[in-house]
Design a protein around this motif. Structure first.
Motif, PDB file in Angstrom:
ATOM      1  N   MET A   9      21.478 -50.010 -55.024  1.00  0.00           N
ATOM      2  CA  MET A   9      21.590 -50.168 -53.569  1.00  0.00           C
ATOM      3  C   MET A   9      22.052 -48.849 -52.976  1.00  0.00           C
ATOM      4  SD  MET A   9      23.274 -54.001 -53.429  1.00  0.00           S
ATOM      5  CE  MET A   9      24.115 -53.839 -55.034  1.00  0.00           C
ATOM      6  N   GLU A  10      21.101 -48.087 -52.482  1.00  0.00           N
ATOM      7  CA  GLU A  10      21.381 -46.767 -51.941  1.00  0.00           C
ATOM      8  C   GLU A  10      22.372 -46.855 -50.787  1.00  0.00           C
ATOM      9  OE1 GLU A  10      21.252 -42.664 -51.059  1.00  0.00           O
ATOM     10  OE2 GLU A  10      20.841 -43.844 -52.850  1.00  0.00           O
ATOM     11  N   GLY A  11      23.417 -46.029 -50.854  1.00  0.00           N
ATOM     12  CA  GLY A  11      24.412 -45.990 -49.798  1.00  0.00           C
ATOM     13  C   GLY A  11      25.435 -47.106 -49.859  1.00  0.00           C
ATOM     14  N   LEU A  12      25.343 -47.958 -50.864  1.00  0.00           N
ATOM     15  CA  LEU A  12      26.274 -49.080 -50.971  1.00  0.00           C
ATOM     16  C   LEU A  12      26.857 -49.180 -52.385  1.00  0.00           C
ATOM     17  CD1 LEU A  12      27.591 -51.615 -49.789  1.00  0.00           C
ATOM     18  CD2 LEU A  12      25.504 -52.876 -50.378  1.00  0.00           C
ATOM     19  N   ALA A  26      29.836 -59.849 -66.658  1.00  0.00           N
ATOM     20  CA  ALA A  26      28.842 -60.917 -66.489  1.00  0.00           C
ATOM     21  C   ALA A  26      27.442 -60.398 -66.209  1.00  0.00           C
ATOM     22  CB  ALA A  26      29.278 -61.864 -65.374  1.00  0.00           C
ATOM     23  N   PHE A  27      27.288 -59.089 -66.007  1.00  0.00           N
ATOM     24  CA  PHE A  27      25.961 -58.509 -65.839  1.00  0.00           C
ATOM     25  C   PHE A  27      25.434 -58.010 -67.182  1.00  0.00           C
ATOM     26  CE2 PHE A  27      27.088 -58.044 -61.295  1.00  0.00           C
ATOM     27  CZ  PHE A  27      25.898 -58.465 -60.717  1.00  0.00           C
ATOM     28  N   ASP A  28      24.127 -58.134 -67.369  1.00  0.00           N
ATOM     29  CA  ASP A  28      23.484 -57.627 -68.581  1.00  0.00           C
ATOM     30  C   ASP A  28      23.082 -56.164 -68.447  1.00  0.00           C
ATOM     31  OD1 ASP A  28      23.109 -60.084 -70.419  1.00  0.00           O
ATOM     32  OD2 ASP A  28      22.438 -60.795 -68.457  1.00  0.00           O
ATOM     33  N   GLY A  29      23.024 -55.665 -67.234  1.00  0.00           N
ATOM     34  CA  GLY A  29      22.652 -54.280 -67.009  1.00  0.00           C
ATOM     35  C   GLY A  29      22.777 -53.939 -65.543  1.00  0.00           C
ATOM     36  N   CYS A  30      22.756 -52.636 -65.241  1.00  0.00           N
ATOM     37  CA  CYS A  30      22.802 -52.186 -63.853  1.00  0.00           C
ATOM     38  C   CYS A  30      21.954 -50.935 -63.726  1.00  0.00           C
ATOM     39  CB  CYS A  30      24.233 -51.933 -63.389  1.00  0.00           C
ATOM     40  SG  CYS A  30      25.098 -50.610 -64.271  1.00  0.00           S
ATOM     41  N   VAL A  31      21.588 -50.616 -62.486  1.00  0.00           N
ATOM     42  CA  VAL A  31      20.731 -49.469 -62.201  1.00  0.00           C
ATOM     43  C   VAL A  31      21.444 -48.585 -61.184  1.00  0.00           C
ATOM     44  CG1 VAL A  31      18.453 -48.732 -61.402  1.00  0.00           C
ATOM     45  CG2 VAL A  31      18.704 -50.915 -62.602  1.00  0.00           C
ATOM     46  N   SER A  32      21.364 -47.282 -61.395  1.00  0.00           N
ATOM     47  CA  SER A  32      22.029 -46.347 -60.491  1.00  0.00           C
ATOM     48  C   SER A  32      21.350 -46.318 -59.131  1.00  0.00           C
ATOM     49  CB  SER A  32      21.997 -44.934 -61.092  1.00  0.00           C
ATOM     50  OG  SER A  32      20.692 -44.370 -60.988  1.00  0.00           O
ATOM     51  N   GLY A  98      10.176 -48.999 -54.260  1.00  0.00           N
ATOM     52  CA  GLY A  98      10.536 -50.087 -53.366  1.00  0.00           C
ATOM     53  C   GLY A  98      11.390 -49.702 -52.183  1.00  0.00           C
ATOM     54  N   CYS A  99      11.922 -48.477 -52.161  1.00  0.00           N
ATOM     55  CA  CYS A  99      12.834 -48.103 -51.072  1.00  0.00           C
ATOM     56  C   CYS A  99      12.092 -48.112 -49.735  1.00  0.00           C
ATOM     57  CB  CYS A  99      13.436 -46.727 -51.318  1.00  0.00           C
ATOM     58  SG  CYS A  99      14.575 -46.210 -50.010  1.00  0.00           S
ATOM     59  N   PRO A 100      12.596 -48.872 -48.731  1.00  0.00           N
ATOM     60  CA  PRO A 100      11.923 -48.935 -47.434  1.00  0.00           C
ATOM     61  C   PRO A 100      12.440 -47.934 -46.411  1.00  0.00           C
ATOM     62  CG  PRO A 100      13.634 -50.598 -47.506  1.00  0.00           C
ATOM     63  CD  PRO A 100      13.695 -49.844 -48.827  1.00  0.00           C
ATOM     64  N   ALA A 101      13.407 -47.082 -46.803  1.00  0.00           N
ATOM     65  CA  ALA A 101      14.046 -46.180 -45.839  1.00  0.00           C
ATOM     66  C   ALA A 101      13.039 -45.206 -45.239  1.00  0.00           C
ATOM     67  CB  ALA A 101      15.186 -45.419 -46.515  1.00  0.00           C
ATOM     68  N   LYS A 102      13.097 -45.015 -43.932  1.00  0.00           N
ATOM     69  CA  LYS A 102      12.144 -44.145 -43.242  1.00  0.00           C
ATOM     70  C   LYS A 102      12.224 -42.715 -43.743  1.00  0.00           C
ATOM     71  CE  LYS A 102      11.940 -46.863 -38.962  1.00  0.00           C
ATOM     72  NZ  LYS A 102      12.226 -46.867 -37.508  1.00  0.00           N
ATOM     73  N   VAL A 103      13.438 -42.230 -44.008  1.00  0.00           N
ATOM     74  CA  VAL A 103      13.593 -40.848 -44.443  1.00  0.00           C
ATOM     75  C   VAL A 103      12.931 -40.621 -45.795  1.00  0.00           C
ATOM     76  CG1 VAL A 103      15.831 -41.208 -45.589  1.00  0.00           C
ATOM     77  CG2 VAL A 103      15.248 -38.945 -44.670  1.00  0.00           C
ATOM     78  N   VAL A 104      12.889 -41.650 -46.623  1.00  0.00           N
ATOM     79  CA  VAL A 104      12.212 -41.564 -47.918  1.00  0.00           C
ATOM     80  C   VAL A 104      10.710 -41.730 -47.749  1.00  0.00           C
ATOM     81  CG1 VAL A 104      11.895 -42.736 -50.144  1.00  0.00           C
ATOM     82  CG2 VAL A 104      14.205 -42.317 -49.267  1.00  0.00           C
ATOM     83  N   ASN A 105      10.315 -42.738 -46.970  1.00  0.00           N
ATOM     84  CA  ASN A 105       8.891 -43.031 -46.793  1.00  0.00           C
ATOM     85  C   ASN A 105       8.163 -41.912 -46.062  1.00  0.00           C
ATOM     86  OD1 ASN A 105       9.257 -46.648 -46.275  1.00  0.00           O
ATOM     87  ND2 ASN A 105       9.553 -45.388 -48.086  1.00  0.00           N
ATOM     88  N   MET A 222      17.394 -59.958 -60.799  1.00  0.00           N
ATOM     89  CA  MET A 222      18.212 -58.824 -60.351  1.00  0.00           C
ATOM     90  C   MET A 222      18.851 -59.204 -59.017  1.00  0.00           C
ATOM     91  SD  MET A 222      17.180 -54.817 -59.747  1.00  0.00           S
ATOM     92  CE  MET A 222      17.401 -54.374 -61.475  1.00  0.00           C
ATOM     93  N   ILE A 223      20.157 -58.976 -58.920  1.00  0.00           N
ATOM     94  CA  ILE A 223      20.917 -59.381 -57.734  1.00  0.00           C
ATOM     95  C   ILE A 223      21.509 -58.141 -57.081  1.00  0.00           C
ATOM     96  CG2 ILE A 223      22.808 -60.811 -56.874  1.00  0.00           C
ATOM     97  CD1 ILE A 223      22.475 -62.539 -59.386  1.00  0.00           C
ATOM     98  N   GLY A 224      21.351 -58.035 -55.764  1.00  0.00           N
ATOM     99  CA  GLY A 224      21.864 -56.893 -55.029  1.00  0.00           C
ATOM    100  C   GLY A 224      22.953 -57.288 -54.060  1.00  0.00           C
TER     101      GLY A 224
END
Length: 322
Positions: A9-12, A26-32, A98-105, A222-224
């Motif tokens: 979760m970018e910025g969070l 309780a999580f099996d894995g995480c993503v940066s 998957g990132c929907p941010a305008k600055v990225v897109n 996957m839960i955010g």
């Protein structure tokens, strides 16, 4: 049993919040959070800053394995950077589509690449070829840019390119984060590819998790933002805490907030840590009314010590461990 993963979760969900949320085990894995790749080879210090888990064998302090996520649009530079990142002890390399941010897109990255399945294939194939076989390469995608017409084609391109698993956020780029999540589309994608598919999007409660699995047909989720709003959600899913949050849990929530604040203070490059706490409280308000009260109490405070003092006042009553 369902495997549960903490979403990027970018910025969070920076590494400090990843640390706190995965501390229960309780999580099996995480993503940066994504590491943005442009036209250069990033040095190790970038990953040490954004993904410090690599200095502990790729695990969070609570023992949860971490995957590095890369974002970019150039197959060659993504491959070069993925090759280097793979030497830093991550438990995998994930690619962000998957990132929907305008600055990225605006620069053709993230969810905008879902308009060009052939480019997705080239990127994943280049990264897979550059990363040692023992390190998984995965991808996270949405259902499309403005519609779902290319959803299956994109997923097929990623899987055929060498992605070993797909995380599918069940909304298009244009949907942003507006409900609902279209879990039925995850089922269509899972039926079309021969790699594992992990469902993502709008899982806020145990009931959401059960419905997501039933509709998507996916065992793993996957839960955010749901985990940010209820840091005990994975424990509820696993049956070690009550299915529904209760007011009596608030002191435990406050302990987690205090832990987060203190870890932010220990982070030498972190500024305005009180603002990060306010951001987290804005999500916790969805689950506990007391979070709204604490948020109001600290809204105008500008320093971490003042925030901690407010947490010690009734009705929150945080007390540091002896």
């Amino acid at each position: 049993m369902s495997r549960l993963f903490l979403a990027p979760m970018e910025g969070l969900a920076d590494y400090v919040l990843r640390d706190v949320l995965t501390s229960t085990g309780a999580f099996d894995g995480c993503v940066s959070e994504f590491v943005r790749i442009t036209g250069s080879l990033l040095p190790a210090r970038v990953y040490e800053r954004d993904c410090p888990e690599i200095m502990a064998g790729g695990f969070t302090p609570g023992g949860t394995p971490m995957v590095i996520q890369l974002l970019g649009s150039d197959p060659d530079w993504l491959a070069r950077n993925a090759s280097f990142a793979a030497t830093l002890s991550p438990h995998g390399i994930d690619l962000n589509f998957g990132c929907p941010a305008k600055v990225v897109n605006r620069h053709g990255g993230g969810a905008m690449l879902l308009a060009t399945p052939d480019v997705l294939h080239r990127i994943v194939a280049a990264v897979r070829a550059a990363v040692p076989a023992g390190i998984p390469v995965t991808a996270k995608m949405r259902l499309g840019v403005s519609d779902t017409s290319l959803a299956v084609a994109c997923a097929t391109a990623l899987a055929d390119g060498g992605a070993e698993a797909l995380v599918v956020h069940a909304r298009t780029r244009d949907h942003g984060y507006r409900p609902p999540a279209h879990w039925e589309w995850i089922a269509h994608i899972a039926a079309a590819v021969k790699v594992p598919v992990i469902a993502n999007g709008e899982v806020w409660t145990v009931a959401d998790w059960a419905r997501c699995r039933a509709i998507s047909g996916c065992a793993d989720v996957m839960i955010g933002r749901g985990a940010v709003s209820d840091p005990f959600l994975t424990q509820r899913i696993r049956g070690t805490m009550a299915d529904t949050p209760t007011p009596d849990e608030w002191p435990l929530v406050v302990q987690h907030i205090a832990m987060y604040l203190k870890k932010l203070q220990d982070r030498v490059d972190c500024l305005h840590e009180h603002g990060r706490v306010k951001l987290w409280l804005s999500y916790l308000k969805r689950t506990w009314p007391q979070a709204a009260e604490l948020h109001a109490a600290i809204r105008h405070l500008q320093g971490a010590p003042d925030v901690l003092n407010a947490m010690k006042a009734p009705p929150h009553g945080y007390r540091a461990p002896e």
